[in-house]
Design an enzyme around this catalytic site. Structure first.
Site, mmCIF file in Angstrom:
data_model
loop_
_atom_site.group_PDB
_atom_site.id
_atom_site.type_symbol
_atom_site.label_atom_id
_atom_site.label_comp_id
_atom_site.label_asym_id
_atom_site.label_seq_id
_atom_site.Cartn_x
_atom_site.Cartn_y
_atom_site.Cartn_z
ATOM 1 N N GLN A 1 -22.662 82.747 -3.219
ATOM 2 C CA GLN A 1 -23.388 82.524 -1.964
ATOM 3 C C GLN A 1 -22.759 83.288 -0.810
ATOM 4 O O GLN A 1 -23.387 83.462 0.229
ATOM 5 C CB GLN A 1 -23.411 81.016 -1.615
ATOM 6 N N HIS B 1 -19.574 74.771 -7.632
ATOM 7 C CA HIS B 1 -20.704 74.869 -8.567
ATOM 8 C C HIS B 1 -20.126 74.743 -9.985
ATOM 9 O O HIS B 1 -18.979 75.118 -10.230
ATOM 10 C CB HIS B 1 -21.329 76.251 -8.364
ATOM 11 N N ASP C 1 -15.512 82.347 -5.928
ATOM 12 C CA ASP C 1 -16.896 82.333 -6.399
ATOM 13 C C ASP C 1 -17.732 82.854 -5.227
ATOM 14 O O ASP C 1 -17.984 82.139 -4.255
ATOM 15 C CB ASP C 1 -17.283 80.893 -6.778
ATOM 16 N N LYS D 1 -29.133 86.993 -6.030
ATOM 17 C CA LYS D 1 -29.195 86.214 -4.785
ATOM 18 C C LYS D 1 -29.042 87.128 -3.573
ATOM 19 O O LYS D 1 -29.009 86.663 -2.442
ATOM 20 C CB LYS D 1 -28.089 85.157 -4.765
ATOM 21 N N CYS E 1 -26.428 72.026 -9.707
ATOM 22 C CA CYS E 1 -25.285 72.419 -10.557
ATOM 23 C C CYS E 1 -23.958 72.083 -9.877
ATOM 24 O O CYS E 1 -23.008 72.888 -9.906
ATOM 25 C CB CYS E 1 -25.314 73.899 -10.917
#
Ligand code: PMP
Length: 400
Positions: free
Chosen positions: A194, A114, A191, A217, A358
């Site tokens: 998710q 991303h 990261d 999220k 993104c």
């Protein structure tokens, strides 16, 4: 027993809505909304400031939330977990704070990142004379581990990769990457935007050095996320933001920093949001993260089967088998723009995202300008897949 969907006021009020955009942001359960409201009605004050009791109660709620989130990812010490604005801020703080480590050296990213895990490293690499290299992915949309092995040498100081792609659904082998990175003395940053919402995460078992993720999220509010890093890294990193509440001393000549987490939490923090974040973690733990991951897997497998069987001309951008794959399905349809697909699906009560997500460098590798993306979470069921398939078939009818 009611369904999980009944716990989410927006979804309960909209039985017609198939909400398939949780990879962008999730809906909020009543438990989170009520925790934030009740905190504001009965316990609210600024934290770490007041001698008065109400402020101490608020501070306990804020620090209690930190402990919940830290435990959720298996952190050994809650003080290694700093509240930040979200994944993007966490990655910026890390790219900035670790820059002396990778000055004149190499940062390895992957092609599927991303923008939030691309640009901060690129920017700081320019300033400190570092090189950024990108590990490719395979034709099957997995991280190319043979290429990674080749690219990983003594010059690599940091490997930063996604724990799960927001476009492909791919789950890279983070523990293997971290072990290999460690063998050449490199740090591994994840990261977790998710990853943390969708699977059990234990930072110690994974062997990683830092991770960033956001609450919104994972059933929590916007405006708050977490950055976890090993204590020794937090000690050596310079803060990205400076100001109130993060100092030991300030003089006309300069300032000295408090220890983490205060060092990385300049100014009044998102106190109410922290309480909501803690409540979101409680809710997810009530479901069990193994269950969450399994639910994603079952729903994604079912959706992939139906899309491939019933929708002519569909191309799935992502792995087709469920090994190391999460609940995100990006797709294109021959001759129909992704934005048109999203608009027609909206008419069928289906909310999906369309665009580059993104991840423009990844889009250029895939050779597409945009995809439509359906993503799943705890409140979705197989019933949400029916209008998705129906909507796509009607788009094919419309556009011929
Ligand atoms: N990384 C990934 C993989 C993401 O999916 C997202 C959110 N789309 C981000 C980073 C950035 O998260 P946020 O916008 O919450 O900072």
């Amino acid at each position: 027993m009611g369904s999980i969907r009944d716990d989410f006021p927006l979804l309960a009020a909209r039985p017609d809505l198939a909400f398939l955009d949780s990879a962008a942001s999730s809906q909020k359960p009543r438990a989170v909304l009520e925790a934030m409201e009740s905190f504001q009605e009965t316990q609210y004050a600024n934290v770490h400031r007041g001698a008065y009791r109400l402020s101490q109660v608020a501070t306990m709620a804020y620090e209690g939330a930190r402990k919940k989130v830290a435990d959720f990812i298996g952190a050994r010490d809650a003080n290694e977990l700093c509240f930040v604005r979200g994944t993007t801020t966490g990655l910026n703080v890390l790219a900035h704070g670790l820059a002396p480590r990778y000055a004149d050296k190499t940062v390895l990213l992957t092609e599927i990142e991303h923008h939030a895990n691309f640009i901060p490293w690129q920017q700081w690499a320019k300033r400190v004379g570092a090189t950024v290299r990108y590990v490719p992915f395979t034709q099957g949309h997995r991280m190319d581990m043979a290429a990674f092995d080749e690219m990983l040498d003594d010059d690599v100081a940091v490997v930063s990769l996604t724990g799960m792609s927001n476009v492909l659904g791919t789950i890279p082998p983070v523990a293997e990457v971290a072990a290999k990175a460690k063998s050449v003395g490199a740090l591994t940053v994840v990261d977790g935007a998710q990853m943390v919402p969708h699977m059990p995460v234990d930072v110690e078992a994974l062997g990683i050095d830092a991770i960033a993720f956001g609450a919104h999220k994972m059933l929590g509010p916007t405006g708050i996320g977490a950055m976890w890093a090993r204590a020794e890294l937090l000690d050596e990193m310079e803060p990205f933001e400076t100001g109130g509440e993060m100092i030991v001393d300030v003089t006309f000549e300069g300032a000295t920093w408090s220890a983490a987490p205060a060092k990385f939490e300049a100014g009044t923090p998102p106190i109410v949001e922290a309480v909501g974040f803690g409540a979101a973690v409680d809710y997810l733990q009530g479901l069990g993260m193994e269950w969450v991951a399994e639910h994603d897997r079952e729903l994604t497998a079912h959706a992939l089967d139906r899309l491939l069987d019933e929708v002519p001309g569909i191309t799935i951008q992502g792995p087709l088998d469920m090994a190391d794959r999460g609940g995100v399905i990006s797709f294109t349809l021959d001759g129909i723009h992704a934005h048109d697909l999203a608009t027609i699906l909206d008419e069928h009560g289906v909310a999906v995202r369309a665009g580059h997500h993104c991840a423009k460098p990844l889009m250029s590798c895939l050779g597409v300008a945009a995809t439509a993306r359906a993503s799943f979470y705890v409140y979705n069921t197989e019933a949400d897949i029916d209008p998705l398939v129906k909507g796509l078939l009607s788009a094919i009818d419309l556009f011929g």
